[in-house]
Design an enzyme around this catalytic site. Structure first.
Site, PDB file in Angstrom:
ATOM      1  N   ASP A 267      49.006  11.226  34.961  1.00 50.45           N
ATOM      2  CA  ASP A 267      48.997   9.838  34.540  1.00 50.45           C
ATOM      3  C   ASP A 267      48.944   9.852  33.005  1.00 50.45           C
ATOM      4  OD1 ASP A 267      48.468   6.921  34.663  1.00 50.45           O
ATOM      5  OD2 ASP A 267      46.474   7.531  33.967  1.00 50.45           O
TER       6      ASP A 267
ATOM      7  N   ASP B  66      48.074   6.589  30.503  1.00 50.92           N
ATOM      8  CA  ASP B  66      47.048   5.750  29.886  1.00 50.92           C
ATOM      9  C   ASP B  66      45.671   6.054  30.454  1.00 50.92           C
ATOM     10  OD1 ASP B  66      48.810   3.976  28.227  1.00 50.92           O
ATOM     11  OD2 ASP B  66      49.629   3.491  30.194  1.00 50.92           O
TER      12      ASP B  66
ATOM     13  N   ASP C 263      43.048   8.757  36.331  1.00 49.26           N
ATOM     14  CA  ASP C 263      41.793   8.163  35.868  1.00 49.26           C
ATOM     15  C   ASP C 263      41.496   6.819  36.509  1.00 49.26           C
ATOM     16  OD1 ASP C 263      42.046   5.920  33.151  1.00 49.26           O
ATOM     17  OD2 ASP C 263      43.743   6.564  34.366  1.00 49.26           O
TER      18      ASP C 263
END
Length: 211
Positions: A8, A10, A165
């Site tokens: 991922d 961001d 996250d």
């Protein structure tokens, strides 16, 4: 040893979530809307089109989708000089790259944001595999982005490890049937079935089968 790591972006590779939320808040104020105090918790992990629909349905946003994205991008790019990669994650990326592990970035952000963020993190290079929201029909929590990245890397999903996250990203990983870990700097608790990393060194050990 895993053949590939799918990252991922961001909040995982790039410290960009606060900048994105601040840009969204500025855009909301310009549209006459009052950003809620928990705006970050409401939008982190969601794709731009999903956030747009949420604002229309919940806050009565009246802006055209194209106009709205331009407004958000204006504020985001103004703050882009503050973008930074997470040092521990970037270090692990480079070590895995040096070890010959295939890597890709899968993001719910659109192409313009992906390019700006990865350039700020120093990860842009010829041949880098990235899947932005524009590249798929469905964003996270749909698995399409991660499955596309595995295909582009020439590996099977079970040969991959996903680094995330957010709950939305974890749901996409689960739907893709790919093992997933959460970065230690995540602001969200790891969902059931997702192992939180106490350090990024754990990621390297797992991928390279050093532990």
């Amino acid at each position: 040893m895993k053949k590939a790591v799918l990252w991922d972006m961001d909040g995982t590779l790039v410290d960009s979530e606060d900048i994105a939320v601040e840009a969204l808040a500025f855009a909301m104020k310009e549209a006459g809307l009052a950003p809620p105090r928990d705006l970050k918790e409401r939008v982190v992990g969601r794709s731009a089109d999903e956030i747009y629909r949420y604002l229309v349905e919940t806050f009565g946003l009246r802006a055209d989708p194209g106009e709205w994205e331009e407004r958000k991008h204006h504020h985001y790019f103004r703050a882009a000089g503050a973008l930074r990669g997470y040092e521990d994650a970037i270090r692990s990326w480079r070590r895995l790259d040096a070890a010959g592990v295939r890597q890709a970035v899968v993001s719910n952000s659109d192409r313009a944001i992906v390019d700006v963020n990865l350039r700020a993190a120093g990860l842009v290079r010829p041949g880098l595999i990235t899947v932005a929201r524009n590249d798929v029909l469905y964003g996270k929590p749909h698995p399409e982005g991660y499955l596309r990245a595995a295909y582009l890397l020439g590996v099977e999903p079970h040969e991959c490890l996903i680094v995330e996250d957010s709950a939305s990203g974890a749901a996409a990983a689960h739907a893709a049937g790919i093992e997933t870990v959460f970065v230690p700097h995540s602001h969200s608790a790891a969902p059931e079935g997702v192992r939180p990393l106490s350090s990024m060194q754990q990621l390297e050990e797992q991928v390279l089968a050093l532990a």
